[in-house]
Design an enzyme around this catalytic site. Structure first.
Site, short mmCIF file in Angstrom:
data_model
loop_
_atom_site.label_atom_id
_atom_site.label_comp_id
_atom_site.label_asym_id
_atom_site.label_seq_id
_atom_site.Cartn_x
_atom_site.Cartn_y
_atom_site.Cartn_z
N ASN A 16 4.58 4.52 18.18
CA ASN A 16 5.32 3.28 18.36
C ASN A 16 5.39 2.64 16.97
O ASN A 16 4.37 2.22 16.44
CB ASN A 16 4.61 2.35 19.34
CG ASN A 16 5.31 1.02 19.51
OD1 ASN A 16 6.18 0.65 18.74
ND2 ASN A 16 4.93 0.28 20.53
N ALA A 18 6.16 -0.15 15.94
CA ALA A 18 5.70 -1.54 15.87
C ALA A 18 4.17 -1.66 15.85
O ALA A 18 3.65 -2.74 15.66
CB ALA A 18 6.26 -2.33 17.06
N CYS A 19 3.47 -0.57 16.04
CA CYS A 19 2.01 -0.58 16.14
C CYS A 19 1.37 -0.20 14.81
O CYS A 19 1.63 0.87 14.27
CB CYS A 19 1.58 0.41 17.23
SG CYS A 19 -0.21 0.62 17.34
N GLY A 20 0.51 -1.07 14.32
CA GLY A 20 -0.19 -0.82 13.05
C GLY A 20 -1.07 0.41 13.10
O GLY A 20 -1.12 1.18 12.13
N ARG A 23 1.24 3.45 12.90
CA ARG A 23 1.72 3.65 11.51
C ARG A 23 0.59 4.18 10.63
O ARG A 23 0.80 5.05 9.78
CB ARG A 23 2.28 2.35 10.94
CG ARG A 23 3.59 1.92 11.60
CD ARG A 23 4.26 0.76 10.87
NE ARG A 23 3.37 -0.36 10.60
CZ ARG A 23 3.18 -1.40 11.41
NH1 ARG A 23 3.81 -1.47 12.57
NH2 ARG A 23 2.36 -2.37 11.06
#
Length: 123
Positions: A16, A18-20, A23
């Site tokens: 995802n 948007a997920c730190g 990433r």
């Protein structure tokens, strides 16, 4: 030690953007020059068969695959209702946004890489 077969299989990351943590897992893999495939599971929802396969590869309770976050609470869900494979699969088919991330698969093993450093055990 990985078998030759496992060593040659590509890694798959359910990601995802948007997920730190998600990433961070990709950054760790790139830093180690590991080749991998990305599946953005919010765009390409996993099928029942795929979810069942992932659950079979994960260590730990199946309930760990479900995010008990703000969205979970908004839906009025009870964590105790999602402690078995059948209920977790049904929930994630209906609400893929509740799937924990990132999920990293290599060979016959899968982990939830939260935090990303958990990937070390898989590599």
């Amino acid at each position: 030690m990985l078998s030759d077969e496992d060593a040659m299989e590509r890694i798959t990351v359910y990601h995802n953007p948007a997920c730190g943590n998600s990433r961070g897992a990709l950054e760790l893999l790139r830093a180690r020059d590991v080749e991998f495939d990305i599946i953005e599971y919010l765009k390409e929802h996993p099928t029942r068969e795929r979810l069942e396969k992932i659950i079979g590869m994960l260590e730990g309770p199946v309930a760990d695959l479900v995010r008990k976050d703000k969205r979970f609470k908004e839906l009025g869900l009870n964590p105790a209702d999602y402690a078995d494979k059948k209920s977790v699969v049904a929930l994630l088919l209906e609400h893929p946004e509740l799937m924990q991330r990132p999920i990293v698969i290599h060979g016959k093993r899968a982990i939830i890489a939260r935090p990303p450093e958990k990937l070390e055990a898989l590599l």
